[in-house]
Design an enzyme around this catalytic site. Structure first.
Site, PDB file in Angstrom:
ATOM      1  N   GLU A 102       1.023 -12.063  -3.181  1.00  0.00           N
ATOM      2  CA  GLU A 102      -0.427 -12.327  -3.091  1.00  0.00           C
ATOM      3  C   GLU A 102      -1.148 -12.045  -4.394  1.00  0.00           C
ATOM      4  O   GLU A 102      -2.257 -12.536  -4.592  1.00  0.00           O
ATOM      5  CB  GLU A 102      -1.047 -11.523  -1.932  1.00  0.00           C
ATOM      6  N   CYS A 137       6.188  -5.308   0.388  1.00  0.00           N
ATOM      7  CA  CYS A 137       6.240  -3.990  -0.246  1.00  0.00           C
ATOM      8  C   CYS A 137       6.192  -2.885   0.816  1.00  0.00           C
ATOM      9  O   CYS A 137       7.150  -2.749   1.582  1.00  0.00           O
ATOM     10  CB  CYS A 137       5.138  -3.892  -1.277  1.00  0.00           C
ATOM     11  N   ARG A 173      12.749   3.437  -0.488  1.00  0.00           N
ATOM     12  CA  ARG A 173      11.383   3.489  -1.029  1.00  0.00           C
ATOM     13  C   ARG A 173      11.409   3.785  -2.529  1.00  0.00           C
ATOM     14  O   ARG A 173      12.269   4.505  -3.014  1.00  0.00           O
ATOM     15  CB  ARG A 173      10.562   4.581  -0.349  1.00  0.00           C
ATOM     16  N   HIS A 178       4.935  -8.365  -4.411  1.00  0.00           N
ATOM     17  CA  HIS A 178       3.599  -8.799  -3.978  1.00  0.00           C
ATOM     18  C   HIS A 178       3.371 -10.256  -4.353  1.00  0.00           C
ATOM     19  O   HIS A 178       2.918 -10.528  -5.471  1.00  0.00           O
ATOM     20  CB  HIS A 178       2.529  -7.949  -4.672  1.00  0.00           C
ATOM     21  N   ILE A 190       5.579  -3.503  -7.656  1.00  0.00           N
ATOM     22  CA  ILE A 190       4.737  -2.332  -7.900  1.00  0.00           C
ATOM     23  C   ILE A 190       5.204  -1.203  -6.992  1.00  0.00           C
ATOM     24  O   ILE A 190       4.844  -1.136  -5.825  1.00  0.00           O
ATOM     25  CB  ILE A 190       3.242  -2.664  -7.622  1.00  0.00           C
ATOM     26  N   ARG A 191       6.025  -0.349  -7.512  1.00  0.00           N
ATOM     27  CA  ARG A 191       6.594   0.777  -6.741  1.00  0.00           C
ATOM     28  C   ARG A 191       7.186   0.292  -5.417  1.00  0.00           C
ATOM     29  O   ARG A 191       7.021   0.912  -4.363  1.00  0.00           O
ATOM     30  CB  ARG A 191       5.525   1.855  -6.489  1.00  0.00           C
ATOM     31  N   GLY A 197       0.869  -1.174   0.000  1.00  0.00           N
ATOM     32  CA  GLY A 197       0.000   0.000   0.000  1.00  0.00           C
ATOM     33  C   GLY A 197       0.895   1.209   0.000  1.00  0.00           C
ATOM     34  O   GLY A 197       1.733   1.355  -0.884  1.00  0.00           O
ATOM     35  N   GLU A 198       0.778   2.025   1.000  1.00  0.00           N
ATOM     36  CA  GLU A 198       1.604   3.221   1.101  1.00  0.00           C
ATOM     37  C   GLU A 198       2.123   3.304   2.538  1.00  0.00           C
ATOM     38  O   GLU A 198       1.357   3.508   3.474  1.00  0.00           O
ATOM     39  CB  GLU A 198       0.751   4.442   0.710  1.00  0.00           C
ATOM     40  N   SER A 199       3.438   3.141   2.669  1.00  0.00           N
ATOM     41  CA  SER A 199       4.015   3.060   4.017  1.00  0.00           C
ATOM     42  C   SER A 199       3.808   4.333   4.828  1.00  0.00           C
ATOM     43  O   SER A 199       3.636   4.273   6.052  1.00  0.00           O
ATOM     44  CB  SER A 199       5.509   2.741   3.925  1.00  0.00           C
TER      45      SER A 199
HETATM   46  N1  GLN Z   1       5.752   3.042  -2.618  1.00  0.00           N
HETATM   47  C1  GLN Z   1       5.010   2.504  -1.518  1.00  0.00           C
HETATM   48  C2  GLN Z   1       5.537   3.015  -0.184  1.00  0.00           C
HETATM   49  O1  GLN Z   1       6.505   3.711  -0.135  1.00  0.00           O
HETATM   50  C3  GLN Z   1       5.017   0.990  -1.515  1.00  0.00           C
HETATM   51  C4  GLN Z   1       4.312   0.454  -2.738  1.00  0.00           C
HETATM   52  C5  GLN Z   1       3.569  -0.821  -2.491  1.00  0.00           C
HETATM   53  O2  GLN Z   1       3.385  -1.258  -1.361  1.00  0.00           O
HETATM   54  N2  GLN Z   1       3.082  -1.414  -3.552  1.00  0.00           N
HETATM   55  O3  GLN Z   1       4.977   2.680   0.816  1.00  0.00           O
END
Ligand code: GLN
Length: 200
Positions: A179, A82, A111, A177, A140-141, A50-52
């Site tokens: 999952e 992630c 990150r 990921h 994914i990012r 998600g987004e840390s």
């Molecule tokens: N870029 C996101 C972060 O810094 C991580 C991306 C992800 O969990 N798919 O949290």
């Protein structure tokens, strides 16, 4: 239900449902964790992607950050994918101002090391700890592990040598990921650790 390992998915933000569904197919009793009492009811935890920065802020706002740190230091098995890997890292590069982690993994992560969402890719990884069959990993990012401290072990690296999976005691951290690519072996490894520590 008696005999089923009770595993939480940190459900503040991110791809909670995918992890919950996968854990259920593996026979776990899954709890969405948003409150300390829900955390206290589980024997293992998945921290999703998600987004840390958001997971950090919400976990502090919900009073979960310190209980999660305590659970980690007491040996609770945790799988972070992630953003979840970022949350488990002791140190983060390219963090936003004031960003905190739960910590526990003796690693430095960076990150967004693989660029933007549009630069997402899949790779087949060799993970000796999981056997011969390659891991299909979706990036994914995601973060990259820039350095692995003495207490942590590398589980997998890309062909160019960048580390993307690490383990330390009961903690597993993945840059990708599993999952979403139908890769269940890391979750199985978490459940095995849960069964060992909880005696289920
Ligand atoms: N870029 C996101 C972060 O810094 C991580 C991306 C992800 O969990 N798919 O949290």
């Amino acid at each position: 239900m008696a005999g089923k390992p009770k595993v939480g998915v940190l459900a503040l933000q991110g791809d909670v449902r995918e992890h919950a569904a996968l854990l259920e197919t593996l026979g776990a009793d899954v709890v969405a964790v948003r409150r300390p009492d829900e955390l206290a009811s589980v024997s293992g935890l998945v921290i999703p992607g998600g987004e840390s920065t958001v997971i950090d802020k919400l976990s502090r706002a919900f009073g979960l950050a310190q209980p999660i740190r305590d659970a980690i230091s007491e040996g609770m098995p945790v799988l972070g994918t992630c953003a979840g890997l970022i949350m488990l890292a002791d140190s983060v590069l390219d963090a936003i101002d004031g960003q905190q982690t739960f910590g526990g993994l003796d690693v430095v992560v960076r990150r967004n090391a693989f660029g933007r969402q549009t630069e997402s890719f899949e790779a087949a990884l060799h993970v000796a700890a999981l056997g011969e069959e390659p891991v299909r990993a979706a990036f994914i990012r995601g973060p990259v592990v820039e350095s692995v401290g003495a207490a942590a072990t590398t589980l997998a690296a890309l062909d160019d040598g960048r580390v993307v999976a690490v383990e330390q005691g009961n903690l597993i951290g993945l840059s990708f990921h599993p999952e979403i690519s139908g890769e269940a072996r890391f979750h199985r490894r978490l459940l095995a650790a849960v069964e060992q520590t909880a005696g289920v």
